[in-house]
Design a protein around this motif. Structure first.
Motif, PDB file in Angstrom:
ATOM      1  N   ALA A  33      40.470 160.283  75.577  1.00 25.04           N
ATOM      2  CA  ALA A  33      40.346 159.888  76.983  1.00 25.04           C
ATOM      3  C   ALA A  33      39.187 158.919  77.188  1.00 25.04           C
ATOM      4  CB  ALA A  33      40.172 161.119  77.863  1.00 25.04           C
ATOM      5  N   LEU A  34      38.093 159.149  76.492  1.00 23.29           N
ATOM      6  CA  LEU A  34      36.956 158.236  76.588  1.00 23.29           C
ATOM      7  C   LEU A  34      37.316 156.851  76.071  1.00 23.29           C
ATOM      8  CD1 LEU A  34      34.091 160.634  75.418  1.00 23.29           C
ATOM      9  CD2 LEU A  34      34.442 159.760  77.743  1.00 23.29           C
ATOM     10  N   ARG A  35      38.119 156.800  75.027  1.00 24.89           N
ATOM     11  CA  ARG A  35      38.531 155.498  74.487  1.00 24.89           C
ATOM     12  C   ARG A  35      39.456 154.746  75.448  1.00 24.89           C
ATOM     13  NH1 ARG A  35      39.299 158.431  69.613  1.00 24.89           N
ATOM     14  NH2 ARG A  35      41.570 158.110  69.684  1.00 24.89           N
ATOM     15  N   GLN A  36      40.084 155.470  76.353  1.00 21.56           N
ATOM     16  CA  GLN A  36      40.937 154.798  77.352  1.00 21.56           C
ATOM     17  C   GLN A  36      40.152 154.304  78.560  1.00 21.56           C
ATOM     18  OE1 GLN A  36      43.831 154.245  76.026  1.00 21.56           O
ATOM     19  NE2 GLN A  36      43.040 155.596  74.403  1.00 21.56           N
ATOM     20  N   GLY A  37      38.851 154.588  78.576  1.00 24.44           N
ATOM     21  CA  GLY A  37      38.018 154.084  79.657  1.00 24.44           C
ATOM     22  C   GLY A  37      37.375 155.137  80.527  1.00 24.44           C
ATOM     23  N   ALA A  38      37.645 156.416  80.272  1.00 28.55           N
ATOM     24  CA  ALA A  38      36.987 157.462  81.056  1.00 28.55           C
ATOM     25  C   ALA A  38      35.473 157.387  80.846  1.00 28.55           C
ATOM     26  CB  ALA A  38      37.509 158.838  80.658  1.00 28.55           C
TER      27      ALA A  38
END
Length: 305
Positions: A171-176
């Motif tokens: 999720a962090l890699r998707q921009g979170a």
């Protein structure tokens, strides 16, 4: 042509690979040679008779594809009411969109989640720049896309909620901006995008600030959200907004198609690119849906005819 057919209601085991007649388009329709078909949780619900917009069996699942328009050879992506798990499909021309600048081997899993996330954030929740957004199941197809769309629309802080450290990292890699587990404290937020329901819904609800909004897409947990009473919501000054793209399309196709065009511009601009987790051969549609239902996947799953 080859197509996946659900002969009866049930789980993925009811799916059969069959040889069927090529579809023929009518007035206002387009025949598409499918390059990739997106696999969605709604397909699983359709098999079980729990998706309101699904046809009765026998039917071919599949709500989105990328491919080549018959006759013109134009690369396209399309939103469907059914039929995507096949080598060819007929689509309403209003829901067929140019894909000249997109990679068709990825884009088959992009239109449904992008349009759904856009409608939820822009039209239902009316996201304002700088607001804080919580996305549940943030490593899934719709969740990870919702993270990207929220950032593209100007969210100031996006919190992704996911079950494992690996999914939170995804999720962090998707921009979170932040990722939390389902048992972690939830920070105050302005908007919640929830498709899980049950206890996750209750936890997310407790975090919503006054004048905040919750958009509900479904209940993948199997537990339908227990929406508080009118008085309880009024005391907190928050709104709960259930949303179904399929039902909106059925009631107002013209408006849905117009807004979908705006949503898909996020793909063309490169601001949103939903992650693809895995591509299966068409014959392995049942395995793809079993994996999706197991909650072991990240991103979108695709089928290749």
């Amino acid at each position: 042509m080859k197509a996946i057919v659900a002969a009866r209601l049930g789980g993925p085991e009811v799916l059969e690979l069959r040889e069927v007649e090529d579809p023929v388009g009518g007035a206002g329709e387009v025949v598409i040679d499918v390059v990739r078909a997106g696999v969605n949780f709604a397909d699983l619900l359709s098999l079980r008779g729990r998706y309101a917009a699904a046809p009765p069996p026998p039917f071919t699942p599949g709500l989105e594809v990328s491919g080549v328009e018959g006759g013109s050879g134009r690369p396209v992506i399309a939103l469907l009411t059914t039929g995507g798990f096949a080598a060819k499909v007929v689509a309403d021309s209003r829901f067929v969109f140019d894909a000249t600048e997109l990679d068709l081997e990825l884009a088959g899993g992009w239109p449904l989640v992008t349009v759904t996330a856009f409608f939820g954030l822009s039209e239902m929740a009316r996201l304002r720049p700088g607001e804080t957004v919580l996305v549940t199941a943030a490593a899934g197809g719709l969740g990870s896309t919702s993270v990207q769309v929220a950032k593209a629309l100007g969210a100031g802080h996006v919190v992704g909620m996911a079950s494992t450290p690996e999914k939170r990292e995804f999720a962090l890699r998707q921009g979170a901006d932040e990722a939390i587990g389902y048992d972690d404290p939830v920070p105050p937020v302005d908007i919640v995008m929830d498709g899980v329901g049950g206890k996750v819904f209750q936890s997310a609800l407790s975090s919503v600030r006054p004048l905040g909004r919750m958009v509900l897409f479904g209940a993948s947990s199997g537990q339908v959200p227990e929406i508080p009473s009118f008085d309880a919501l009024r005391r907190r000054n928050i709104g709960i907004l259930p949303f179904s793209l399929g039902m909106l399309r059925a009631s107002d196709a013209v408006r849905t198609a117009d807004l979908a065009t705006q949503a898909l511009n996020l793909l063309r601009s490169g601001r949103v690119a939903p992650p693809i987790g895995r591509t299966f051969p068409l014959a392995e549609a049942a395995q793809a849906l079993e994996m999706l239902g197991s909650r072991q996947t990240v991103g979108k799953l695709l089928l290749a005819p």
